[in-house]
Design an enzyme around this catalytic site. Structure first.
Site, short mmCIF file in Angstrom:
data_model
loop_
_atom_site.label_atom_id
_atom_site.label_comp_id
_atom_site.label_asym_id
_atom_site.label_seq_id
_atom_site.Cartn_x
_atom_site.Cartn_y
_atom_site.Cartn_z
N SER A 67 0.83 -1.21 0.00
CA SER A 67 0.00 0.00 0.00
C SER A 67 0.86 1.25 0.00
CB SER A 67 -0.93 0.01 1.22
OG SER A 67 -0.20 -0.22 2.41
N ASP A 105 5.63 -6.81 2.83
CA ASP A 105 4.60 -7.22 1.86
C ASP A 105 5.29 -7.43 0.51
OD1 ASP A 105 1.93 -7.78 1.38
OD2 ASP A 105 1.28 -5.68 1.33
N GLU A 137 -0.17 -12.34 -1.30
CA GLU A 137 -1.60 -12.46 -1.58
C GLU A 137 -1.89 -13.74 -2.34
OE1 GLU A 137 -3.08 -8.97 -3.58
OE2 GLU A 137 -2.33 -7.61 -2.03
N GLU A 203 -9.38 -9.77 3.93
CA GLU A 203 -9.74 -8.40 3.53
C GLU A 203 -11.11 -8.39 2.85
OE1 GLU A 203 -6.68 -6.09 1.65
OE2 GLU A 203 -8.08 -4.52 1.03
N1 LIG Z 1 -4.87 3.96 1.99
C1 LIG Z 1 -5.06 2.67 1.71
N2 LIG Z 1 -5.87 1.94 2.53
C2 LIG Z 1 -6.06 0.62 2.30
O1 LIG Z 1 -6.79 -0.02 3.08
C3 LIG Z 1 -5.41 0.02 1.18
C4 LIG Z 1 -4.58 0.82 0.37
N3 LIG Z 1 -4.45 2.13 0.64
N4 LIG Z 1 -3.94 0.31 -0.72
C5 LIG Z 1 -3.90 -1.11 -0.94
C6 LIG Z 1 -5.16 -1.72 -0.52
C7 LIG Z 1 -6.35 -1.34 -1.33
N5 LIG Z 1 -7.41 -1.46 -0.35
C8 LIG Z 1 -8.67 -0.93 -0.53
C9 LIG Z 1 -8.83 0.31 -1.03
C10 LIG Z 1 -10.08 0.84 -1.23
C11 LIG Z 1 -11.19 0.13 -0.91
C12 LIG Z 1 -12.53 0.75 -1.16
O2 LIG Z 1 -12.63 1.78 -1.78
N6 LIG Z 1 -13.61 0.17 -0.66
C13 LIG Z 1 -14.92 0.77 -0.74
C14 LIG Z 1 -15.73 0.14 -1.82
C15 LIG Z 1 -16.19 -1.25 -1.54
C16 LIG Z 1 -17.21 -1.76 -2.53
O3 LIG Z 1 -17.33 -1.19 -3.61
O4 LIG Z 1 -17.87 -2.75 -2.20
C17 LIG Z 1 -15.61 0.65 0.63
O5 LIG Z 1 -16.50 1.46 0.88
O6 LIG Z 1 -15.21 -0.20 1.43
C18 LIG Z 1 -11.04 -1.12 -0.37
C19 LIG Z 1 -9.77 -1.66 -0.17
C20 LIG Z 1 -6.89 -1.83 0.91
N7 LIG Z 1 -5.56 -1.33 0.86
C1 LIG Z 2 -3.99 -3.49 4.01
C2 LIG Z 2 -2.85 -4.42 4.29
C3 LIG Z 2 -3.31 -5.74 4.76
C4 LIG Z 2 -1.93 -4.53 3.10
O1 LIG Z 2 -1.79 -5.54 2.46
C5 LIG Z 2 -1.15 -3.34 2.74
O2 LIG Z 2 -1.14 -2.34 3.47
O3 LIG Z 2 -0.51 -3.38 1.67
MG LIG Z 3 -0.67 -5.25 0.66
#
Ligand SMILES: Nc1nc(=O)c2c([nH]1)NC[C@@H]1CN(c3ccc(C(=O)N[C@@H](CCC(=O)O)C(=O)O)cc3)CN21
Ligand SMILES: CC(C)C(=O)C(=O)O
Ligand SMILES: [Mg+2]
Length: 286
Positions: A67, A105, A137, A203
């Protein structure tokens, strides 16, 4: 001396944790926390100050996440970030902690090709980054990769459910494991445990499925958007601390307004420079 308990017998956290100096967190401590039913926190860290602060705040596991693609390097997904970009961040974090277990990671493309490639990359993070464990992953199809790394003596954390490196195949940022797909997720988790993983990130998984996986595994589950019944919870630190001002995923809780605090500090500094108030006499050499 603050304690009569030999250092070797002290647990880093839990009972007796107040007795210093605490020792390095090890993977068996995390399994013991699960057995005792004590949930534990995990945060990402990418640099020295945050790693030190989180270590001293008692966060037992720090993840140098891919991330960093988003939170350090400004890419719009985690796919572009490289081993070469992540390695200095891993080194900075491991140099800065005395207790926390640091997980590196593995970025997209650095382990998927073969178990041999996975082991080669894991060894780089252990040797050059001085990480304590690695994370990758994938479920059943990556059991051979996990097995190759653990056979070499390197602890591996798995990651299933929504796996951001597969976002194009998964069709976006979506909850995984609803309905019949729950069985696949359970099979993936069991395969990772069987392959030697010491923990597995879940996740964006329905809470009921995460609860079931957590009950079936002897290794800890680490939830992010996977409900309250996981053995541990992880968040990206900039999300957790309100440094990230963007729209946060539903699973994020903001515990501070760091973006606001920094913005106000920068604004005040700018105003005082422009107004001739900074530097004051106490900041000046003669
Ligand atoms: N700043 C950040 N936070 C994270 O948790 C994260 C990262 N970056 N980068 C790598 C991954 C990507 N991840 C993410 C990023 C965005 C959503 C997201 O936008 N979720 C929305 C939409 C879900 C849906 O459409 O069902 C949500 O409301 O949870 C989820 C996981 C988790 N990780
Ligand atoms: C959100 C966590 C589990 C991750 O894989 C990351 O930060 O890259
Ligand atoms: Mg990751």
């Amino acid at each position: 001396m603050t304690s009569h308990v030999p250092v070797e017998e002290q647990a880093p956290y839990g009972a007796g944790a107040e007795r210093k100096p605490a020792r390095r967190v090890r993977v068996h401590h995390l399994r013991e926390l699960k057995q005792r039913g004590e949930p534990w926190p995990m945060l990402t860290a990418y640099d020295m100050f945050t790693a030190k602060i989180f270590d001293e705040a008692g966060i037992p596991v720090l993840l140098v996440g891919d991330s960093a693609a988003n939170t350090v390097f400004g890419y719009s997904s985690s796919l572009p970030v490289s081993v070469e970009e992540l390695m200095p961040l891993v080194r900075a974090v491991t140099r800065s902690v005395s207790k926390a277990l640091v997980v590196a990671d593995l970025p997209f493309g650095s382990y998927q090709i073969s178990p041999e490639q996975a082991l080669t990359t894991a060894v780089r993070f252990m040797k050059d980054g001085q990480a304590h464990a690695v994370k990758l992953e994938g479920g059943r199809r990556f059991a051979p990769h996990v097995e190759a790394i653990t056979a070499a003596g390197v602890p591996v954390m798995g990651h299933i459910g929504f796996t951001p490196q597969s976002e194009h195949n998964l069709g976006g940022y979506r909850v995984q494991g609803r309905g019949d797909a729950a069985e696949d997720l359970v099979a993936d988790a069991l395969a990772l445990q069987e392959a030697g993983a010491f923990a597995v990130v879940l996740e964006m998984v329905p809470a009921e499925v995460a609860k079931r996986i957590t009950a079936e595994l002897v290794i800890p589950t680490v939830g992010i958007g996977a409900g309250p019944d996981c053995d541990a919870q992880v968040l990206v630190w900039q999300d957790m601390a309100g440094m990230n001002q963007g729209k946060a995923p539903r699973f994020v809780k903001r515990y501070a307004d760091l973006a606001g605090a920094l913005s106000r500090a920068a604004g005040q500094f700018a105003a005082e420079v422009r107004g001739g108030e900074f530097p004051g006499p106490e900041h000046v050499f003669h």
